[in-house]
Write a protein that holds these residues in place. Structure first.
Motif, mmCIF file in Angstrom:
data_model
loop_
_atom_site.group_PDB
_atom_site.id
_atom_site.type_symbol
_atom_site.label_atom_id
_atom_site.label_comp_id
_atom_site.label_asym_id
_atom_site.label_seq_id
_atom_site.Cartn_x
_atom_site.Cartn_y
_atom_site.Cartn_z
ATOM 1 N N ARG A 39 8.938 22.179 -49.187
ATOM 2 C CA ARG A 39 9.207 23.080 -50.314
ATOM 3 C C ARG A 39 10.712 23.268 -50.513
ATOM 4 N NH1 ARG A 39 7.548 24.800 -55.111
ATOM 5 N NH2 ARG A 39 7.934 26.992 -55.436
ATOM 6 N N VAL A 112 5.861 34.801 -50.062
ATOM 7 C CA VAL A 112 5.206 34.826 -51.365
ATOM 8 C C VAL A 112 6.194 34.416 -52.456
ATOM 9 C CG1 VAL A 112 4.163 36.347 -53.101
ATOM 10 C CG2 VAL A 112 3.417 36.463 -50.723
ATOM 11 N N ARG A 113 7.399 34.935 -52.390
ATOM 12 C CA ARG A 113 8.418 34.555 -53.391
ATOM 13 C C ARG A 113 8.794 33.093 -53.271
ATOM 14 N NH1 ARG A 113 12.810 38.763 -54.975
ATOM 15 N NH2 ARG A 113 13.193 36.913 -56.199
ATOM 16 N N VAL A 115 6.963 30.583 -52.182
ATOM 17 C CA VAL A 115 5.889 29.712 -52.640
ATOM 18 C C VAL A 115 5.760 29.757 -54.153
ATOM 19 C CG1 VAL A 115 3.373 29.404 -52.571
ATOM 20 C CG2 VAL A 115 4.629 29.844 -50.478
ATOM 21 N N ARG A 116 6.029 30.897 -54.761
ATOM 22 C CA ARG A 116 5.859 31.044 -56.215
ATOM 23 C C ARG A 116 7.072 30.633 -57.011
ATOM 24 N NH1 ARG A 116 2.548 36.665 -56.789
ATOM 25 N NH2 ARG A 116 0.661 35.885 -55.816
ATOM 26 N N SER A 117 8.246 30.539 -56.404
ATOM 27 C CA SER A 117 9.441 30.222 -57.189
ATOM 28 C C SER A 117 9.410 28.774 -57.662
ATOM 29 C CB SER A 117 10.705 30.494 -56.366
ATOM 30 O OG SER A 117 10.742 29.657 -55.234
ATOM 31 N N ASN A 118 10.067 28.528 -58.774
ATOM 32 C CA ASN A 118 10.070 27.168 -59.337
ATOM 33 C C ASN A 118 11.406 26.540 -59.232
ATOM 34 O OD1 ASN A 118 7.419 27.504 -59.914
ATOM 35 N ND2 ASN A 118 7.761 28.071 -62.027
#
Length: 118
Positions: A39, A112-113, A115-118
């Motif tokens: 990631r 959580v941030r 994994v969700r960030s682009n």
């Protein structure tokens, strides 16, 4: 989950329960490492991906060192140096693992941030 389990299992026992929580914690770190590295390199600028991948183990070791220093301070402040029986060591064990909860909560929010960030 393992930190909460350690709060109970370290002072109370049995040893097999401590081993279960240690396996959960180690397995969680081991399983997550590859995905974290993937990631991070995906989110990085392609020109910086190799440098970031190489820096990850250094950051991990820094986290271990800072965590060990923090827990050492907590243990000493809780009476580790004067604890000479299992009964006097139990509050120290509780303090050490309870002191990890704020950082575990911060880690969950960060995860959580991350994994969700682009």
């Amino acid at each position: 989950l393992s930190i909460g389990g350690f709060v109970y299992a370290i002072p109370q026992g049995p040893v097999w329960l401590i081993a279960v929580f240690a396996t959960l914690e180690g397995g969680g770190f081991g399983l997550a490492w590859t995905f974290i590295l993937r990631r991070v390199t995906t989110l990085a600028n392609p020109d910086e991906a190799q440098r970031i991948a190489g820096a990850m183990p250094t950051v991990q070791r820094l986290g271990y060192a800072l965590g060990a220093a923090y827990i050492g301070i907590i243990a000493n402040a809780s009476g580790f140096a004067v604890a000479d029986t299992a009964a006097t060591m139990a509050p120290v064990a509780n303090a050490v693992f309870l002191a990890c909860f704020p950082f575990a909560a911060l880690a969950l929010v960060s995860m959580v941030r991350f994994v969700r960030s682009n």
